[in-house]
Write a protein that holds these residues in place. Structure first.
Motif, mmCIF file in Angstrom:
data_model
loop_
_atom_site.group_PDB
_atom_site.id
_atom_site.type_symbol
_atom_site.label_atom_id
_atom_site.label_comp_id
_atom_site.label_asym_id
_atom_site.label_seq_id
_atom_site.Cartn_x
_atom_site.Cartn_y
_atom_site.Cartn_z
ATOM 1 N N ALA A 152 0.802 -1.227 0.000
ATOM 2 C CA ALA A 152 0.000 0.000 0.000
ATOM 3 C C ALA A 152 0.837 1.280 0.000
ATOM 4 O O ALA A 152 0.518 2.239 -0.717
ATOM 5 C CB ALA A 152 -0.954 -0.008 1.189
ATOM 6 N N TRP A 153 1.874 1.337 0.803
ATOM 7 C CA TRP A 153 2.681 2.566 0.869
ATOM 8 C C TRP A 153 3.439 2.773 -0.435
ATOM 9 O O TRP A 153 3.583 3.910 -0.904
ATOM 10 C CB TRP A 153 3.640 2.520 2.067
ATOM 11 N N ASN A 154 3.878 1.696 -1.036
ATOM 12 C CA ASN A 154 4.531 1.783 -2.334
ATOM 13 C C ASN A 154 3.544 2.233 -3.408
ATOM 14 O O ASN A 154 3.866 3.062 -4.272
ATOM 15 C CB ASN A 154 5.128 0.426 -2.713
ATOM 16 N N ALA A 155 2.303 1.702 -3.336
ATOM 17 C CA ALA A 155 1.279 2.085 -4.312
ATOM 18 C C ALA A 155 0.954 3.570 -4.207
ATOM 19 O O ALA A 155 0.576 4.208 -5.200
ATOM 20 C CB ALA A 155 0.016 1.259 -4.104
ATOM 21 N N GLY A 156 1.102 4.127 -3.010
ATOM 22 C CA GLY A 156 0.870 5.550 -2.814
ATOM 23 C C GLY A 156 2.077 6.406 -3.137
ATOM 24 O O GLY A 156 2.016 7.645 -3.030
ATOM 25 N N GLY A 157 3.176 5.767 -3.514
ATOM 26 C CA GLY A 157 4.374 6.517 -3.859
ATOM 27 C C GLY A 157 5.109 7.075 -2.660
ATOM 28 O O GLY A 157 5.881 8.027 -2.778
ATOM 29 N N ILE A 158 4.881 6.486 -1.484
ATOM 30 C CA ILE A 158 5.516 6.989 -0.259
ATOM 31 C C ILE A 158 6.157 5.830 0.512
ATOM 32 O O ILE A 158 5.999 5.708 1.729
ATOM 33 C CB ILE A 158 4.503 7.750 0.628
ATOM 34 N N THR A 159 6.883 5.004 -0.205
ATOM 35 C CA THR A 159 7.513 3.837 0.405
ATOM 36 C C THR A 159 8.374 4.216 1.605
ATOM 37 O O THR A 159 8.396 3.498 2.619
ATOM 38 C CB THR A 159 8.375 3.105 -0.637
ATOM 39 N N LYS A 160 9.066 5.344 1.508
ATOM 40 C CA LYS A 160 9.961 5.762 2.588
ATOM 41 C C LYS A 160 9.207 6.128 3.866
ATOM 42 O O LYS A 160 9.796 6.164 4.948
ATOM 43 C CB LYS A 160 10.823 6.937 2.128
ATOM 44 N N GLU A 161 7.916 6.407 3.748
ATOM 45 C CA GLU A 161 7.114 6.747 4.925
ATOM 46 C C GLU A 161 6.526 5.521 5.626
ATOM 47 O O GLU A 161 5.928 5.650 6.684
ATOM 48 C CB GLU A 161 5.957 7.676 4.534
ATOM 49 N N GLN A 162 6.667 4.352 5.008
ATOM 50 C CA GLN A 162 6.059 3.160 5.601
ATOM 51 C C GLN A 162 6.539 2.982 7.029
ATOM 52 O O GLN A 162 7.734 2.891 7.287
ATOM 53 C CB GLN A 162 6.392 1.917 4.777
ATOM 54 N N PRO A 163 5.618 2.933 7.988
ATOM 55 C CA PRO A 163 6.030 2.855 9.400
ATOM 56 C C PRO A 163 6.575 1.492 9.771
ATOM 57 O O PRO A 163 6.194 0.470 9.188
ATOM 58 C CB PRO A 163 4.728 3.153 10.162
ATOM 59 N N GLU A 164 7.448 1.498 10.747
ATOM 60 C CA GLU A 164 7.930 0.242 11.286
ATOM 61 C C GLU A 164 6.742 -0.503 11.898
ATOM 62 O O GLU A 164 5.952 0.054 12.642
ATOM 63 C CB GLU A 164 8.981 0.518 12.367
ATOM 64 N N GLY A 165 6.602 -1.728 11.554
ATOM 65 C CA GLY A 165 5.470 -2.502 12.043
ATOM 66 C C GLY A 165 4.405 -2.744 10.992
ATOM 67 O O GLY A 165 3.551 -3.617 11.149
ATOM 68 N N TRP A 166 4.440 -1.979 9.881
ATOM 69 C CA TRP A 166 3.414 -2.168 8.845
ATOM 70 C C TRP A 166 3.505 -3.562 8.223
ATOM 71 O O TRP A 166 2.484 -4.212 8.002
ATOM 72 C CB TRP A 166 3.522 -1.105 7.757
ATOM 73 N N ALA A 167 4.717 -4.003 7.919
ATOM 74 C CA ALA A 167 4.873 -5.306 7.274
ATOM 75 C C ALA A 167 4.294 -6.417 8.139
ATOM 76 O O ALA A 167 3.610 -7.327 7.643
ATOM 77 C CB ALA A 167 6.351 -5.567 6.975
ATOM 78 N N ASP A 168 4.544 -6.344 9.445
ATOM 79 C CA ASP A 168 4.007 -7.353 10.355
ATOM 80 C C ASP A 168 2.486 -7.243 10.438
ATOM 81 O O ASP A 168 1.781 -8.256 10.458
ATOM 82 C CB ASP A 168 4.617 -7.178 11.744
ATOM 83 N N PHE A 169 1.982 -6.005 10.477
ATOM 84 C CA PHE A 169 0.530 -5.790 10.492
ATOM 85 C C PHE A 169 -0.112 -6.369 9.244
ATOM 86 O O PHE A 169 -1.136 -7.057 9.316
ATOM 87 C CB PHE A 169 0.251 -4.288 10.601
ATOM 88 N N ALA A 170 0.485 -6.100 8.073
ATOM 89 C CA ALA A 170 -0.080 -6.594 6.817
ATOM 90 C C ALA A 170 -0.060 -8.114 6.748
ATOM 91 O O ALA A 170 -0.981 -8.739 6.204
ATOM 92 C CB ALA A 170 0.687 -5.995 5.631
ATOM 93 N N ALA A 171 0.972 -8.712 7.332
ATOM 94 C CA ALA A 171 1.111 -10.172 7.262
ATOM 95 C C ALA A 171 0.284 -10.898 8.314
ATOM 96 O O ALA A 171 -0.203 -12.014 8.065
ATOM 97 C CB ALA A 171 2.589 -10.547 7.413
ATOM 98 N N HIS A 172 0.102 -10.268 9.477
ATOM 99 C CA HIS A 172 -0.509 -11.000 10.597
ATOM 100 C C HIS A 172 -1.670 -10.272 11.285
ATOM 101 O O HIS A 172 -2.305 -10.850 12.164
ATOM 102 C CB HIS A 172 0.551 -11.304 11.657
ATOM 103 N N GLY A 173 -1.938 -9.020 10.932
ATOM 104 C CA GLY A 173 -2.893 -8.213 11.692
ATOM 105 C C GLY A 173 -4.328 -8.265 11.233
ATOM 106 O O GLY A 173 -5.216 -7.742 11.916
ATOM 107 N N ILE A 174 -4.589 -8.872 10.087
ATOM 108 C CA ILE A 174 -5.959 -8.932 9.562
ATOM 109 C C ILE A 174 -6.567 -10.265 9.959
ATOM 110 O O ILE A 174 -6.256 -11.308 9.379
ATOM 111 C CB ILE A 174 -5.981 -8.763 8.031
#
Length: 335
Positions: A152-174
């Protein structure tokens, strides 16, 4: 106007007979809280993200947001990345994000909601009717959702803003799911289990009910609640009220009337449980303000006057599960 999740439920709401009168029951144990569970389908419009987060903060409520993943990609991107089972690539019943800037605002809202303790669930991707889908088809849709959220952050063109913890949330938080149109198939449940979901909220019940665990996965159902002058039952969801009140045609002129009818229905449904068995009350909404915002205004007023009452908790589905488990353990006779 996009199609909404509860459409197939309308016929059910019109045909199911009212629930039988509840038998006289012993007093409710003091430790059994009255739960109010509010959820939103789609979770796209950024202005309504802001409005709902403000409402939650003011009323001390937590919500479940069932996200449609095509709102995390533009049409140009989605045309290449997303293909629903049985459909051509790049198709979506609810469209895509209109711009990268829209995605940027949305992912920030999702992360803000997650950090504030709200529950982010899956509403699949392109809002297709999965009534004929196999287990493999559902798994394909879940994979597409997971990929879109991770990107999602890459799709928005703001990959550098992706917060720490997003990857874990995307993989395990839903952990929660609601099927588009509340439409189920035999393949859904095994796919949900295999993909690690901890609850499903795609059912409809004759009235407020406890989640069913008969299938090895807690399954919640939006209830039929009495509404209007004749107190006819309708699914406790804004879209079904929109159909009931104005046949699905936007009517701003009578918005205040619809708001009062809706608030009255919510109050009565709540009071019946609060003074009785304290079965959780579930209410569903969309990120669309139908009939001039009548249903969102009714929700705001209802939560404002309800969430602060003694022994009441306005919670997400994820928060409700352990509370229900504790209450079930403390009072097995009630379940």
């Amino acid at each position: 106007m996009p199609r909404f999740s509860a459409a197939p439920g309308l016929a059910l709401a019109l045909t199911l007979a009212p629930a039988l009168a509840r038998a006289v029951e012993p007093p409710v144990p003091a430790e059994r809280k009255q739960l109010v569970i509010v959820s939103f389908d789609g979770a796209h419009d950024n202005k309504l993200w802001e409005k709902s987060l403000d409402m939650a903060k003011r009323t001390d409520a937590h919500f479940t947001y069932f996200l449609s993943c095509t709102f995390l990609m533009t049409r140009a991107e989605g045309g290449k990345a997303y293909q629903a089972p049985g459909h051509k690539a790049g198709r979506s019943n609810v469209g895509f994000a209109q711009s990268r800037e829209e995605i940027q605002a949305r992912v920030r809202h999702i992360w803000q909601a997650h950090q504030a303790g709200h529950d982010i669930g899956s509403h699949a991707c392109g809002h297709f009717d999965g009534k004929g889908w196999s287990e493999k088809d559902w798994k394909q849709e879940f994979t597409a959702f997971n990929a879109a959220l991770a990107n999602a952050w890459n799709a928005g063109g703001i990959t550098k803003e992706q917060p720490e913890g997003w990857a874990d949330f995307a993989a395990h938080g839903i952990k929660g799911f609601r099927a588009p149109y509340l439409s189920l198939s035999d393949g859904l449940l095994p796919a949900l289990k295999q993909d690690g979901f901890t609850y499903d909220a795609s059912l409809v019940t004759k009235g407020p009910g406890w989640p069913s665990g008969a299938d090895g996965l807690p399954r919640f159902g939006l209830p039929l609640i009495p509404e209007g002058p004749q107190q006819r039952r309708v699914i406790g969801m804004d879209y079904n009220l929109f159909i009931r009140h104005s046949m699905g045609v936007e009517n701003r002129k009578d918005s205040a009337v619809f708001e009062e009818r809706t608030l009255d229905a919510y109050r009565k449904a709540f009071q019946k449980e609060y003074e009785g068995s304290r079965i959780p009350l579930q209410l569903g909404f969309h990120f669309v303000e139908m009939n001039g915002g009548a249903y969102w205004r009714a929700l705001d007023r209802f939560l404002t006057e309800t969430c602060g009452k003694p022994d009441v908790a306005c919670v997400s589905y994820a928060q409700a599960l352990p509370i229900i488990a504790r209450q079930k353990k403390a009072d097995r006779s009630a379940f």
